[in-house]
Design an enzyme around this catalytic site. Structure first.
Site, mmCIF file in Angstrom:
data_model
loop_
_atom_site.group_PDB
_atom_site.id
_atom_site.type_symbol
_atom_site.label_atom_id
_atom_site.label_comp_id
_atom_site.label_asym_id
_atom_site.label_seq_id
_atom_site.Cartn_x
_atom_site.Cartn_y
_atom_site.Cartn_z
ATOM 1 C CE1 TYR A 89 8.527 -7.454 -8.478
ATOM 2 C CE2 TYR A 89 7.037 -6.736 -6.741
ATOM 3 C CZ TYR A 89 7.241 -7.247 -8.011
ATOM 4 O OH TYR A 89 6.177 -7.529 -8.818
ATOM 5 C CG ASN A 122 2.782 0.485 3.488
ATOM 6 O OD1 ASN A 122 3.896 0.929 3.276
ATOM 7 N ND2 ASN A 122 2.427 -0.723 3.129
ATOM 8 N N GLY A 123 1.103 -1.697 5.766
ATOM 9 C CA GLY A 123 1.720 -2.708 6.611
ATOM 10 C C GLY A 123 0.719 -3.757 7.025
ATOM 11 C CG ASP A 167 12.198 -8.882 -8.987
ATOM 12 O OD1 ASP A 167 11.506 -9.364 -8.075
ATOM 13 O OD2 ASP A 167 11.772 -8.728 -10.151
ATOM 14 N N GLY A 171 -0.198 -0.082 -4.975
ATOM 15 C CA GLY A 171 -1.525 -0.657 -4.767
ATOM 16 C C GLY A 171 -2.478 -0.198 -5.841
ATOM 17 C CB CYS A 204 -0.900 0.033 1.240
ATOM 18 S SG CYS A 204 -2.093 -1.316 1.346
#
Length: 492
Positions: A260, A117-118, A371, A43, A16
């Site tokens: 990434y 975010n998390g 990656d 996101g 996110c």
């Protein structure tokens, strides 16, 4: 059953993005909108903005990409010089409007908006406790848990102490942008797992997941928000205050942000992501370089790795030199709307998304740089594509260690059963994907390039040991935490 996700890439899925803005005398809606565009890679399921005009809160949140969610009328109705925004890919909670963010609520102490975010590891426990106290939840996500706990604390404490109490009760990874009435805050979890930074624009300040969002506003990066820090943007955009609410013994920075997720032009924890990836590519050559005719990236995430790898190869006096070439062309119009309901279609989807340049690979030995390898489906298909195009040998080099365990910190990676490297040796994986050779980058190389010790990185997905207490999983450090429901805020 089709779920609308893009299975044409084998890698992890974005988490996110969050942003908060406090300006002097203009509406924050458009700067927030532009910032969310800059964070769209983090996101694509939903997007939202909440603003406050000094009297009331305004909100517009919906499913879809930023450009689809907002039009001119929507932005014109989001009044006020302060606001927060969010783009979401779901890792906790459902794929529907009720879990879209920012989450907003009004209560006795004012209006509250929150973007996250998390991923929390104790959200269910906290939700049960809050429900027993009479809190009613409208979503299954952990963001609403944070909002309810903070709202409860704001009934008893000032803003800073309320945030500190909530930080002591929520465990896991989080970067938050919060708006309490027209006051904007940024909070980073005590181990700094998720990125968050501070920027200055002409008439105010910004907090955002990545510095690329600040660049979009013609702003200047001030610094990263420190792990365990609360940043409070002053009203009118005149400055910001900092409160170090938790002093961590160790950080747990997510190394996959650099490998990434983050945009190459972002600076995270003082490192330009593009240069990190190039240096990881150089390390990849040092550890497992092989002389081939051509080195090529998997677009787009393998490009910087391949550039560094080829540069190091051509500087190596003992090597024969190598050509760096774009041997795979990406169809950018095959994206998240391309639904592949069966496994066979998912495995074949790469042929729609990537096409080899035959003249680059025909009759040549090839090293292909990516990656990461997660499920292995894409890697297998890429090897087949290059062999079909006439490559004599196909060697694969990966700019990250082997992923052997799932992520519980907010990355939609895969279950342990789906991870091709879980329980298999590198040679086993090489055999499955059909490459002539396969090598991953070492964990020590990651730590060296980032200039951090292994103890300050979250390496759970590549070691199976996590920096947080997770049921059924080992932890890589000892962490003392208060029991949920226990009030531990010192009288300071």
């Amino acid at each position: 059953m089709a779920d609308g996700r893009d299975y044409s890439h084998d890698g992890p899925t974005e988490k996110c993005g969050v942003v908060g803005v406090s300006l002097a005398d203009r509406n924050a809606a458009r700067p927030l909108y532009y910032s969310l565009y800059a964070l769209q890679h983090r996101g694509q399921e939903s997007a939202g903005i909440v603003t406050h005009d000094g009297f009331q809160q305004h909100s517009h949140v919906d499913m879809g990409l930023v450009g689809d969610v907002f039009d001119e009328d929507d932005l014109d109705q989001l009044n006020g010089p302060a606001g927060i925004g969010h783009v979401r890919y779901p890792t906790a909670g459902g794929v529907n409007n009720c879990c879209a963010q920012p989450f907003s609520v009004s209560f006795k102490s004012g209006a509250l908006g929150l973007a996250h975010n998390g991923n929390l590891v104790n959200a269910d426990e906290l939700r049960d406790e809050l429900e027993s106290l009479g809190h009613a939840f409208t979503s299954s996500g952990d963001t609403e848990v944070i909002a309810h706990d903070l709202a409860r604390n704001l009934l008893e404490e000032d803003l800073v102490r309320a945030v500190k109490r909530t930080m002591e009760r929520i465990h896991g990874s989080y970067s938050l942008t919060i708006m309490h009435d027209d006051m904007v805050l940024g909070v980073r979890d005590p181990q700094g797992n998720r990125p968050l930074c501070i920027g200055k624009v002409d008439d105010g300040y910004v907090v955002a997941s990545e510095s690329a969002a600040i660049d979009t506003l013609d702003g200047e990066l001030v610094r990263d928000v420190r792990p365990g820090e609360l940043v409070l943007l002053e009203k009118g955009g005149t400055g910001f205050d900092s409160y170090q609410l938790v002093e961590p013994d160790n950080t747990a920075h997510c190394f996959f942000e650099h490998v990434y997720f983050a945009r190459p032009d972002s600076i995270i924890d003082d490192n330009l992501v593009y240069e990190v990836r190039r240096n990881l590519g150089r390390k990849l050559w040092e550890e497992s370089g092989i002389d081939t005719d051509v080195v090529m990236p998997v677009p787009d995430s393998g490009r910087a790795f391949a550039s560094g790898y080829a540069e190091a190869a051509n500087e190596d006096e003992e090597a024969d030199g190598v050509e760096f070439a774009e041997g795979l062309m990406k169809n950018r119009y095959v994206g998240r709307t391309f639904i592949m309901p069966t496994q066979d279609e998912r495995e074949r989807a790469v042929r729609l998304k990537l096409n080899p340049i035959k003249s680059t690979v025909e009759g040549k030995t090839v090293t292909i740089i990516d990656d990461s390898i997660v499920r292995g489906t894409t890697s297998n298909q890429l090897v087949d594509l290059l062999r079909d195009a006439g490559a004599e040998e196909v060697h694969m080099r990966i700019g990250a260690p082997a992923i052997v365990a799932p992520c519980y910190m907010g990355i939609d990676m895969a279950s342990r059963e789906e991870l091709i490297a879980a329980g298999q040796s590198t040679e086993d994986v090489r055999d499955v994907i059909g490459a002539d050779s396969l090598s991953y980058l070492s964990i020590d190389a990651i730590a060296d390039v980032l200039g951090q010790s292994r103890a300050d990185l979250c390496l759970g997905c590549v070691t199976g040991e996590y920096p947080y207490d997770i049921d059924g999983e080992p932890t890589d450090r000892d962490v003392e935490r208060p029991t949920v429901g226990e009030r531990t805020l010192a009288d300071d």
